[in-house]
Enzyme design. Structure first.
Site, PDB file in Angstrom:
ATOM      1  N   VAL A 132       0.854  -1.197   0.000  1.00  0.00           N
ATOM      2  CA  VAL A 132       0.000   0.000   0.000  1.00  0.00           C
ATOM      3  C   VAL A 132       0.884   1.238   0.000  1.00  0.00           C
ATOM      4  CG1 VAL A 132      -1.774   1.283   1.234  1.00  0.00           C
ATOM      5  CG2 VAL A 132      -1.741  -1.203   1.362  1.00  0.00           C
ATOM      6  N   LYS A 205      -6.067  -1.597  -2.121  1.00  0.00           N
ATOM      7  CA  LYS A 205      -5.274  -0.935  -1.078  1.00  0.00           C
ATOM      8  C   LYS A 205      -6.155  -0.533   0.099  1.00  0.00           C
ATOM      9  CE  LYS A 205      -1.951   0.755  -4.455  1.00  0.00           C
ATOM     10  NZ  LYS A 205      -1.718   1.850  -5.397  1.00  0.00           N
TER      11      LYS A 205
END
Ligand SMILES: NC(=O)c1ccc[n+]([C@@H]2O[C@H](COP(=O)([O-])OP(=O)(O)OC[C@H]3O[C@@H](n4cnc5c(N)ncnc54)[C@H](OP(=O)(O)O)[C@@H]3O)[C@@H](O)[C@H]2O)c1
Length: 430
Positions: A132, A205
């Site tokens: 992420v 994400k």
């Protein structure tokens, strides 16, 4: 762990080569700081002959067993991507007590809880900072610094490609197609940009971020998403005139202890912290009553940037023992997903209407009958048609959807209404 840490790496592309370079260049610092010397003993690739400048060919292999079947390997770094066969391979490694560092958001967003459970059973660690926002240490901050901060909202610009495109549309008046082509020329967007511009990349994400922030299990299928591919540049322009900035936002919050998370284009007031994030940068805004607001900003992609997060995860494993409290950071609090009708939002609404007397009054009355009130109206006439742009006060989304359905059916409304969420601390620029 012995003084020498043996690493097996799955993949040696953009990120993998960056990892090898950083480990080589910082070997002295790492040894002084941790007391360990890191040796990358095997690296899995598909094509042994591909050009990999600076990589020692003697460590390369095309046989995964040379890594997965080698009990002397302490940590596996997975930077090959894809869900298959990585899923089975990492389950096996974690179950056997080998710690894993991965940059693979698709894998984590689909199988994260299962992999974390395997790590717990195997007494190993699973770290995934690079999955992420690349170099931004948001997972580490959530898992460690803010573990007990009771985060109640996570808002993020978590896709650099779309942020670049929207910044160019707003700043340079470009069309969506031209801005996308420029992003591709500059290497910000893939040749096939569907995952980025359609919102799927950001949804993966947000599933990972939300799981860690709210200590619960959220998978990619729990995250509704829409992208920027159908946005009109005129809405970006009008939003700008009204004092807002268009962003592709991941928005996650707790609503009565249930999890609400989604990805969609949204308007943020021009003085909102996320409005200032331009170009291909990423940013995550964390809110909690304990810490108020914390925003993390930085590059969300790039070989070296992503590799630096991978290396930092390796060092974190060296600095913490398997079975420590960190392994339980996703301990399942069992929060349900929030129902859509529990949510409220402010909205930007654009209507193309016939330029007749009384249209605005009729539109206002439809909205009023659904309990939706108007904060701002901008009206422009162009020949026989007129454009009404409104910022709607925060209202239950179900009521707004009902009103929009009725507006779309009015004979005076000549094109499908455009509705975009307004996100931020207020409903309008302060
Ligand atoms: N690039 C970024 O900016 C970035 C940012 C964040 C996260 N990530 C993530 O990092 C991971 C790696 O990305 P990347 O950009 O480095 O990818 P990449 O350049 O395509 O490299 C992939 C590597 O994995 C190897 N590989 C792929 N499938 C394989 C298989 N089935 N068996 C053996 N080897 C295999 C490839 O071998 P060959 O070299 O022989 O083809 C290559 O070395 C992905 O999960 C990606 O989502 C990347």
């Amino acid at each position: 762990m012995s003084d020498i840490i043996r690493i097996g790496m799955l993949g040696c592309g953009t990120v993998g080569q960056g990892v090898l370079r950083i480990l080589h260049e910082t070997a002295g610092t790492i040894e002084r700081a941790t007391g360990h010397r890191i040796e990358v003993v095997k690296v899995l690739v598909r094509d042994l002959q591909a050009d990999r400048p600076g990589v020692d060919p003697s460590v390369l292999t095309t046989d995964p067993e040379e890594i997965l079947g080698d009990d002397s390997i302490d940590i596996i770094i997975e930077v090959m991507g894809g869900v298959d066969p990585t899923h089975d391979w990492l389950l096996r490694a974690l179950g056997h007590g080998t710690s894993v560092v991965t940059a693979n958001k698709q894998l984590l967003a689909r199988h994260g809880p299962e992999l974390l459970a395997a790590a717990e059973e195997g007494g190993s660690e699973l770290r995934f900072e690079a999955s992420v926002c690349a170099a931004i240490p948001v997972i580490k901050v959530l898992r460690e610094s803010l573990l007990a901060a009771e985060i109640d909202s996570v808002m993020g610009i978590v896709n650099g490609t779309t942020n670049y495109i929207l910044s160019e549309m707003r700043g340079n008046g470009m069309s969506y197609a031209d801005a996308l082509a420029q992003a591709q020329d500059l290497g910000y967007a893939e040749a096939d940009p569907t995952e980025d511009v359609g919102g799927a990349d950001a949804a993966a994400k947000m599933a990972i971020l939300c799981s860690i922030a709210f200590h619960t299990r959220v998978l990619i299928d729990d995250v509704p998403y829409s992208g920027i591919d159908s946005l009109q540049s005129e809405d970006v322009d009008i939003a700008s005139e009204l004092g807002f900035v268009m962003k592709l936002l991941g928005v996650a919050r707790l609503v009565d202890d249930a999890v609400s998370v989604r990805v969609h284009p949204a308007l943020v007031p021009a003085d909102h912290p996320l409005a200032a994030i331009g170009g291909a940068d990423n940013a995550v805004l964390l809110e909690s009553s304990m810490v108020r607001q914390i925003m993390l900003v930085g590059p969300g992609a790039g070989g070296t940037e992503t590799a630096s997060a991978v290396v930092s995860d390796v060092l974190s494993i060296l600095g913490s023992r398997p079975g420590s409290f960190l392994g339980g950071a996703l301990a399942d609090a069992g929060r349900p997903m929030a129902a859509d009708d529990a949510l409220e939002s402010a909205f930007y609404l654009r209507l193309e209407v016939a330029d007749e007397p009384g249209v605005l009054a009729r539109v206002s009355s439809v909205l009023g009958e659904s309990g939706v009130s108007i904060l701002t109206v901008l009206q422009r006439g162009e020949g026989d048609s007129a454009r009404l742009v409104m910022i709607l006060h925060r209202s239950p989304e179900a009521q707004v959807a009902e009103a929009i359905g009725r507006l779309a059916e009015m004979p005076e409304v000549t094109a499908p209404p455009v509705l975009i969420a307004v996100v931020g601390s207020g409903e309008a620029p302060r």
